[in-house]
Scaffold this motif. Structure first.
Motif, PDB file in Angstrom:
ATOM      1  N   ILE A   1      32.757   8.854  10.673  1.00  0.00           N
ATOM      2  CA  ILE A   1      31.969   9.044  11.904  1.00  0.00           C
ATOM      3  C   ILE A   1      32.474   8.137  13.019  1.00  0.00           C
ATOM      4  N   VAL A   2      32.702   6.867  12.704  1.00  0.00           N
ATOM      5  CA  VAL A   2      33.161   5.925  13.739  1.00  0.00           C
ATOM      6  C   VAL A   2      34.524   6.357  14.286  1.00  0.00           C
ATOM      7  N   ASN A   3      35.433   6.736  13.403  1.00  0.00           N
ATOM      8  CA  ASN A   3      36.769   7.122  13.866  1.00  0.00           C
ATOM      9  C   ASN A   3      36.723   8.384  14.715  1.00  0.00           C
ATOM     10  N   TRP A   4      35.897   9.358  14.302  1.00  0.00           N
ATOM     11  CA  TRP A   4      35.762  10.585  15.108  1.00  0.00           C
ATOM     12  C   TRP A   4      35.212  10.240  16.492  1.00  0.00           C
ATOM     13  N   ALA A   5      34.211   9.389  16.521  1.00  0.00           N
ATOM     14  CA  ALA A   5      33.605   9.018  17.802  1.00  0.00           C
ATOM     15  C   ALA A   5      34.641   8.352  18.716  1.00  0.00           C
ATOM     16  N   LEU A   6      35.341   7.355  18.171  1.00  0.00           N
ATOM     17  CA  LEU A   6      36.291   6.617  19.010  1.00  0.00           C
ATOM     18  C   LEU A   6      37.454   7.513  19.433  1.00  0.00           C
ATOM     19  N   GLN A   7      37.911   8.374  18.532  1.00  0.00           N
ATOM     20  CA  GLN A   7      39.023   9.282  18.876  1.00  0.00           C
ATOM     21  C   GLN A   7      38.618  10.255  19.976  1.00  0.00           C
ATOM     22  N   ASN A   8      37.327  10.526  20.084  1.00  0.00           N
ATOM     23  CA  ASN A   8      36.850  11.455  21.107  1.00  0.00           C
ATOM     24  C   ASN A   8      36.254  10.731  22.318  1.00  0.00           C
ATOM     25  N   GLY A   9      36.591   9.450  22.445  1.00  0.00           N
ATOM     26  CA  GLY A   9      36.225   8.716  23.655  1.00  0.00           C
ATOM     27  C   GLY A   9      34.774   8.307  23.729  1.00  0.00           C
ATOM     28  N   LYS A  10      34.123   8.249  22.585  1.00  0.00           N
ATOM     29  CA  LYS A  10      32.707   7.879  22.571  1.00  0.00           C
ATOM     30  C   LYS A  10      32.541   6.443  22.081  1.00  0.00           C
ATOM     31  N   ARG A  11      31.335   5.907  22.288  1.00  0.00           N
ATOM     32  CA  ARG A  11      31.003   4.601  21.743  1.00  0.00           C
ATOM     33  C   ARG A  11      30.048   4.784  20.557  1.00  0.00           C
TER      34      ARG A  11
END
Ligand code: XIL
Length: 302
Positions: free
Chosen positions: A66-76
């Protein structure tokens, strides 16, 4: 803005959602998550039972996804949650005293170190106060290790990841006149006066007909912010439907917008069918992923 995240960004805020591992198996849900939200909370995958299933054996696979998907998609990412009486692994439920205190501190340290640099804010301690009119701490195995367990957890989290904001998170703390609200307020005030590291207070905001959005919500958020912390709506859902539900969502958005240090709003899931609430339709998208009246009300209010 034509999405929740874009409209919130125009006010200097974020708009987030909880996200579960099963969202990766549903392209429709994943698309909505990516399009509408720019802050992600793992619904269960970063909790104590998920990350430390046996003592000192940490498992970050679901949380990392979840964290990696979020960061890869420009989210915090809001980290949730380091120390809590609920969703503890079995081995921890059976501990007490100094043994439990040390286990808790080790958990806080190791998990915060693992995610160091990737977390916007951690819910360091979740739900530590009792419901009702006592204003007391909730009785739990963690509380029985000593009243200073909360500040000890915050100090450990600060050492482990100095860049993350550290939040206290709870429910039924929305109405300013409730004893639980006052008790949390007094703890935060005490922490600020003694230099215990705390940066933010999360308001879960699980509302229903018996526990509606209070008309004094802006007062509560403003009074906490005046202590020198950010405030955030962290797990918003509101049972109901149609215009009455839409109006209540609007009231939450208005309350946050009225407080400069209310930095963002997170809903507790994307589609009604994803909600942890077994009955009801408390979210912004219906089970087919269509925008509900509540969605439009939130977007228009931002
Ligand atoms: C809930 C999850 O949504 C459920 O999937 C899980 O079974 C129980 O926990 N307060 C919190 C959240 O801080 O972590 C809870 O999430 C909802 C209440």
């Amino acid at each position: 803005g034509s999405t929740l995240q874009a409209a919130a960004a125009e006010t200097g805020r974020y708009f987030g959602t909880a996200m579960a591992g099963h969202y990766f198996n549903n392209s429709g849900t994943l698309n909505i998550t990516n399009r509408e939200f720019n802050m992600i909370t793992a619904e269960n995958e970063m909790k104590m039972d998920a990350t430390e299933p046996s003592q000192n054996n940490f498992n970050y696979s679901s949380g990392d996804q979840i964290v990696n998907w979020a960061l890869q998609n420009g989210k915090r990412v809001r980290g949730h949650a380091l120390a809590w009486h609920s969703q503890q692994p079995g081995w921890m439920q059976n501990q007490s005293g100094t043994t439990l205190r040390n286990s808790m501190l080790n958990h806080v340290t190791k998990v915060a170190q693992h995610y160091k640099g990737k977390i916007y804010a951690w819910d360091v301690v979740n739900e530590a106060f009792a419901d009702g009119s006592s204003g007391a701490r909730r009785d739990s195995n963690l509380q029985r290790t000593g009243n200073d367990w909360i500040e000890a957890a915050f100090r450990a989290a600060r050492s482990a990841d100095p860049g993350a904001k550290l939040c206290y998170n709870d429910y039924n703390t929305d109405n300013w006149s409730h004893a639980k609200t006052q008790a949390v307020y007094n703890m935060v005030k005490d922490f600020k006066s003694r230099g215990v590291p705390i940066d933010c207070v999360g308001f879960q905001a699980h509302f229903n007909s018996g526990n509606p959005v209070p008309s004094n919500y802006h007062t509560t958020l403003g009074n906490f912010a005046a202590l020198g912390v950010d405030v955030q709506i962290t797990e918003l859902d509101i049972e109901g439907s149609g215009s009455s539900q839409a109006d209540q969502f609007k009231g939450v958005v208005q309350a946050c917008l009225s407080v400069a240090r209310c930095t963002g709003i997170t809903v507790w899931g994307v589609k009604d069918s994803d909600s942890w609430r077994s009955s009801g339709t408390p979210l912004l998208f219906d089970g087919s992923g269509n925008k509900k009246q509540a969605y439009t009300s939130v977007l228009n209010q931002l």
